[in-house]
Motif scaffolding. Structure first.
Motif, mmCIF file in Angstrom:
data_model
loop_
_atom_site.group_PDB
_atom_site.id
_atom_site.type_symbol
_atom_site.label_atom_id
_atom_site.label_comp_id
_atom_site.label_asym_id
_atom_site.label_seq_id
_atom_site.Cartn_x
_atom_site.Cartn_y
_atom_site.Cartn_z
ATOM 1 N N PHE A 1 0.706 -1.343 -0.039
ATOM 2 C CA PHE A 1 0.114 0.033 -0.102
ATOM 3 C C PHE A 1 0.837 1.385 -0.028
ATOM 4 O O PHE A 1 0.539 2.324 -0.733
ATOM 5 C CB PHE A 1 -0.855 -0.024 1.234
ATOM 6 C CG PHE A 1 -1.615 1.164 1.387
ATOM 7 C CD1 PHE A 1 -2.760 1.611 0.566
ATOM 8 C CD2 PHE A 1 -1.213 2.193 2.476
ATOM 9 C CE1 PHE A 1 -3.292 3.092 0.831
ATOM 10 C CE2 PHE A 1 -1.695 3.449 2.719
ATOM 11 C CZ PHE A 1 -2.716 3.843 1.707
ATOM 12 N N LEU A 2 1.856 1.363 1.078
ATOM 13 C CA LEU A 2 2.722 2.407 1.006
ATOM 14 C C LEU A 2 3.531 2.702 -0.371
ATOM 15 O O LEU A 2 3.678 3.853 -0.842
ATOM 16 C CB LEU A 2 3.766 2.424 2.157
ATOM 17 C CG LEU A 2 3.140 2.380 3.525
ATOM 18 C CD1 LEU A 2 4.060 2.154 4.438
ATOM 19 C CD2 LEU A 2 2.509 3.825 3.664
ATOM 20 N N ASP B 1 10.024 -6.867 15.328
ATOM 21 C CA ASP B 1 10.832 -6.832 14.603
ATOM 22 C C ASP B 1 11.565 -5.470 14.440
ATOM 23 O O ASP B 1 10.856 -4.679 14.039
ATOM 24 C CB ASP B 1 11.085 -7.521 13.179
ATOM 25 C CG ASP B 1 12.048 -7.558 12.420
ATOM 26 O OD1 ASP B 1 13.165 -6.866 12.856
ATOM 27 O OD2 ASP B 1 11.973 -8.010 11.264
ATOM 28 N N PRO B 2 12.755 -4.987 14.880
ATOM 29 C CA PRO B 2 13.272 -3.844 14.838
ATOM 30 C C PRO B 2 13.421 -3.050 13.355
ATOM 31 O O PRO B 2 13.319 -2.028 13.034
ATOM 32 C CB PRO B 2 14.573 -3.431 15.420
ATOM 33 C CG PRO B 2 14.777 -4.922 16.085
ATOM 34 C CD PRO B 2 13.606 -5.838 15.884
ATOM 35 N N GLY B 3 13.407 -4.364 12.496
ATOM 36 C CA GLY B 3 13.564 -4.034 10.921
ATOM 37 C C GLY B 3 12.321 -3.193 10.377
ATOM 38 O O GLY B 3 12.402 -2.537 9.432
ATOM 39 N N TYR B 4 11.266 -3.651 10.921
ATOM 40 C CA TYR B 4 10.136 -2.992 10.554
ATOM 41 C C TYR B 4 9.838 -1.480 10.942
ATOM 42 O O TYR B 4 9.442 -0.639 9.996
ATOM 43 C CB TYR B 4 8.775 -3.794 11.526
ATOM 44 C CG TYR B 4 8.398 -4.823 10.712
ATOM 45 C CD1 TYR B 4 8.897 -5.776 10.004
ATOM 46 C CD2 TYR B 4 6.861 -4.775 10.523
ATOM 47 C CE1 TYR B 4 8.536 -7.015 9.318
ATOM 48 C CE2 TYR B 4 6.415 -5.941 9.771
ATOM 49 C CZ TYR B 4 7.050 -6.904 9.291
ATOM 50 O OH TYR B 4 6.691 -7.950 8.603
ATOM 51 N N VAL B 5 10.488 -1.122 12.046
ATOM 52 C CA VAL B 5 10.522 0.211 12.320
ATOM 53 C C VAL B 5 11.436 1.015 11.440
ATOM 54 O O VAL B 5 10.961 2.221 11.091
ATOM 55 C CB VAL B 5 11.104 0.416 13.810
ATOM 56 C CG1 VAL B 5 11.041 2.037 14.222
ATOM 57 C CG2 VAL B 5 9.929 -0.214 14.931
ATOM 58 N N ILE B 6 12.498 0.423 11.176
ATOM 59 C CA ILE B 6 13.421 1.084 10.195
ATOM 60 C C ILE B 6 13.016 1.306 8.983
ATOM 61 O O ILE B 6 12.976 2.159 8.326
ATOM 62 C CB ILE B 6 14.826 0.181 10.215
ATOM 63 C CG1 ILE B 6 15.725 0.353 11.533
ATOM 64 C CG2 ILE B 6 15.658 0.627 9.230
ATOM 65 C CD1 ILE B 6 16.707 -0.419 11.814
ATOM 66 N N LYS B 7 12.331 0.138 8.488
ATOM 67 C CA LYS B 7 11.697 0.399 7.281
ATOM 68 C C LYS B 7 10.179 1.353 7.165
ATOM 69 O O LYS B 7 10.365 2.018 6.156
ATOM 70 C CB LYS B 7 10.888 -1.203 6.948
ATOM 71 C CG LYS B 7 10.690 -1.189 5.405
ATOM 72 C CD LYS B 7 9.831 -2.714 5.140
ATOM 73 C CE LYS B 7 9.343 -2.830 3.777
ATOM 74 N NZ LYS B 7 9.188 -4.096 3.301
ATOM 75 N N TYR C 1 9.528 5.614 4.959
ATOM 76 C CA TYR C 1 8.328 6.214 4.307
ATOM 77 C C TYR C 1 8.104 7.488 4.929
ATOM 78 O O TYR C 1 7.731 7.477 6.237
ATOM 79 C CB TYR C 1 7.210 5.293 4.279
ATOM 80 C CG TYR C 1 7.384 3.874 3.579
ATOM 81 C CD1 TYR C 1 6.929 3.992 2.127
ATOM 82 C CD2 TYR C 1 7.986 2.921 3.993
ATOM 83 C CE1 TYR C 1 7.136 2.986 1.428
ATOM 84 C CE2 TYR C 1 8.147 1.820 3.413
ATOM 85 C CZ TYR C 1 7.435 1.641 2.043
ATOM 86 O OH TYR C 1 7.769 0.775 1.221
ATOM 87 N N ARG C 2 8.433 8.656 4.282
ATOM 88 C CA ARG C 2 8.037 10.030 5.066
ATOM 89 C C ARG C 2 6.798 10.169 5.232
ATOM 90 O O ARG C 2 6.418 10.814 6.481
ATOM 91 C CB ARG C 2 8.377 11.179 4.096
ATOM 92 C CG ARG C 2 10.002 11.190 3.767
ATOM 93 C CD ARG C 2 10.503 12.399 2.969
ATOM 94 N NE ARG C 2 9.845 12.050 1.516
ATOM 95 C CZ ARG C 2 9.394 12.888 0.753
ATOM 96 N NH1 ARG C 2 9.843 14.237 0.850
ATOM 97 N NH2 ARG C 2 8.860 12.487 -0.329
#
Length: 67
Positions: A6-7, A31-37, A41-42
């Motif tokens: 969607f994003l 998962d910390p990777g989700y936060v980074i990902k 997205y601005r």
């Protein structure tokens, strides 16, 4: 379509008003990777992780997405 798809499609909309649309992510992943990902997205204002209580979305919205 998942949230990431969607994003990816949302940023392709040729309209400057998309910048005025707050987007909040709600995920069951820790998962910390989700936060980074999500930070890539601005247009993502903020996010919550599940489980959450009924007050969590209200706190997020009242803070203007700046939690």
């Amino acid at each position: 379509m998942d949230g990431w798809e969607f994003l990816d499609d949302f940023i392709k909309i040729p309209n400057n008003s998309t910048k005025a649309v707050p987007i909040y992510i709600i995920s069951s992943s820790i998962d910390p990777g989700y936060v980074i990902k999500a930070q890539d997205y601005r247009m993502v204002s903020n996010g919550l992780t599940k489980p959450m209580n009924s007050a969590d979305p209200l706190k997020l919205l009242s803070a203007g997405g700046n939690n």
